[in-house]
Write a protein that holds these residues in place. Sequence first.
Motif, PDB file in Angstrom:
ATOM      1  N   SER A  33      46.728  37.091  39.717  1.00 49.32           N
ATOM      2  CA  SER A  33      46.550  38.537  39.758  1.00 49.32           C
ATOM      3  C   SER A  33      47.607  39.233  40.605  1.00 49.32           C
ATOM      4  O   SER A  33      47.707  40.456  40.603  1.00 49.32           O
ATOM      5  CB  SER A  33      45.162  38.886  40.306  1.00 49.32           C
ATOM      6  N   ALA A  34      48.418  38.444  41.328  1.00 49.92           N
ATOM      7  CA  ALA A  34      49.419  39.021  42.226  1.00 49.92           C
ATOM      8  C   ALA A  34      50.695  39.420  41.505  1.00 49.92           C
ATOM      9  O   ALA A  34      51.535  40.120  42.067  1.00 49.92           O
ATOM     10  CB  ALA A  34      49.751  38.043  43.348  1.00 49.92           C
ATOM     11  N   PHE A  35      50.852  38.978  40.254  1.00 46.83           N
ATOM     12  CA  PHE A  35      52.094  39.307  39.548  1.00 46.83           C
ATOM     13  C   PHE A  35      51.838  39.523  38.063  1.00 46.83           C
ATOM     14  O   PHE A  35      50.890  39.004  37.484  1.00 46.83           O
ATOM     15  CB  PHE A  35      53.144  38.209  39.748  1.00 46.83           C
ATOM     16  N   GLU A  36      52.707  40.337  37.488  1.00 49.23           N
ATOM     17  CA  GLU A  36      52.711  40.555  36.040  1.00 49.23           C
ATOM     18  C   GLU A  36      54.078  40.159  35.503  1.00 49.23           C
ATOM     19  O   GLU A  36      55.074  40.196  36.232  1.00 49.23           O
ATOM     20  CB  GLU A  36      52.416  42.013  35.698  1.00 49.23           C
ATOM     21  N   VAL A  37      54.100  39.763  34.257  1.00 47.81           N
ATOM     22  CA  VAL A  37      55.353  39.390  33.603  1.00 47.81           C
ATOM     23  C   VAL A  37      55.550  40.308  32.409  1.00 47.81           C
ATOM     24  O   VAL A  37      54.715  40.350  31.497  1.00 47.81           O
ATOM     25  CB  VAL A  37      55.334  37.915  33.146  1.00 47.81           C
ATOM     26  N   ILE A  38      56.643  41.066  32.440  1.00 49.18           N
ATOM     27  CA  ILE A  38      56.955  42.000  31.358  1.00 49.18           C
ATOM     28  C   ILE A  38      58.115  41.426  30.563  1.00 49.18           C
ATOM     29  O   ILE A  38      59.236  41.313  31.062  1.00 49.18           O
ATOM     30  CB  ILE A  38      57.322  43.387  31.917  1.00 49.18           C
ATOM     31  N   ILE A  39      57.842  41.043  29.337  1.00 44.42           N
ATOM     32  CA  ILE A  39      58.860  40.495  28.441  1.00 44.42           C
ATOM     33  C   ILE A  39      59.355  41.638  27.563  1.00 44.42           C
ATOM     34  O   ILE A  39      58.549  42.297  26.895  1.00 44.42           O
ATOM     35  CB  ILE A  39      58.278  39.371  27.571  1.00 44.42           C
ATOM     36  N   HIS A  62      46.921  34.915  32.665  1.00 46.99           N
ATOM     37  CA  HIS A  62      48.074  35.554  33.285  1.00 46.99           C
ATOM     38  C   HIS A  62      48.304  36.957  32.713  1.00 46.99           C
ATOM     39  O   HIS A  62      47.937  37.242  31.568  1.00 46.99           O
ATOM     40  CB  HIS A  62      49.332  34.707  33.092  1.00 46.99           C
ATOM     41  N   GLN A  63      48.912  37.797  33.530  1.00 47.92           N
ATOM     42  CA  GLN A  63      49.216  39.161  33.114  1.00 47.92           C
ATOM     43  C   GLN A  63      50.588  39.177  32.436  1.00 47.92           C
ATOM     44  O   GLN A  63      51.610  39.464  33.058  1.00 47.92           O
ATOM     45  CB  GLN A  63      49.211  40.102  34.320  1.00 47.92           C
ATOM     46  N   LEU A  64      50.595  38.847  31.159  1.00 49.42           N
ATOM     47  CA  LEU A  64      51.823  38.821  30.369  1.00 49.42           C
ATOM     48  C   LEU A  64      51.808  40.000  29.408  1.00 49.42           C
ATOM     49  O   LEU A  64      50.824  40.216  28.690  1.00 49.42           O
ATOM     50  CB  LEU A  64      51.937  37.516  29.579  1.00 49.42           C
ATOM     51  N   ARG A  65      52.888  40.765  29.392  1.00 51.18           N
ATOM     52  CA  ARG A  65      52.987  41.923  28.507  1.00 51.18           C
ATOM     53  C   ARG A  65      54.273  41.853  27.701  1.00 51.18           C
ATOM     54  O   ARG A  65      55.308  41.419  28.205  1.00 51.18           O
ATOM     55  CB  ARG A  65      52.981  43.232  29.308  1.00 51.18           C
TER      56      ARG A  65
END
Length: 271
Positions: A33-39, A62-65
């Motif tokens: 929850s501490a990081f997001e990944v923006i592709i 995971h926070q993958l967008r």
Amino acid sequence: MTCIVSIIIPTYKPGEYLTSCLDSLCRQDADASAFEVIIVLNGPLQGYREQIETYISQHPEHQLRLLTTEVAGVSNARNVGLREAEGRFVGFIDDDDWVSQSYLRLLIEKAAGDDTIVCSNVKQIDDETHEEMSNYITDAYRRLLNSKSPSLFVGRSFLSSSCCKIIPRRAIGDARFDARFALGEDSLFMFAVSSHIRQITLASAECIYYIRARHSSASRSRMNYGRRLRNITLLCAAYTRTWLSHPFSYNLPLFLSRIIATLLKLFRRSY
């Protein structure tokens, strides 16, 4: 936990390298929850979008967008990601690179105020031989690891690339990558951001950004003298305009070093 770091990954016609990059992020020992990944998929979308969407669906923890733009170019893709980033800090990773399992946790542990960037160790790996290669950021890291807080000029090697670090979102502000440049855009962006940076902090040696040295990559390709001269002239002009916009906010030795380093590229066989 609130999102602390937004990782932005630009990708064009992604293949197996992107999967390796994403796998290294999904294996992080930091709280998911501490990081997001923006592709940011730029250029052709058909086939590639489905590939990335499938990967995201397989990692719901995971926070993958995924963001898309049909405009090709790494600078445009990074700018698209910056508009959507929600973390207090921003990190950039190239889609053919990868990071150590403790990369984000160790960077976050060193994160301080909005005027400090936290930089990682770097290892450059030859994609064909898998051997470690010499890299100027690696050399700078080893030289400055025991420095309490290197100045912007002394730590200028860490300001030549937007990768291998986390940057406070407030320090970035409205700064964006200049899409006119296919080469040199990283250093120009970091110089623009440097007016809000007062401190460089180094994470521990176990915090590693791995650069995959591909001999066919754009950054290693040759540019003819005419194109090189034009690119260097425009870069020097862009550096100068940036410095003149707030001359008392920017570090003058850093500015001069950027101009000199850019001009020296005229005499290199490759850019």
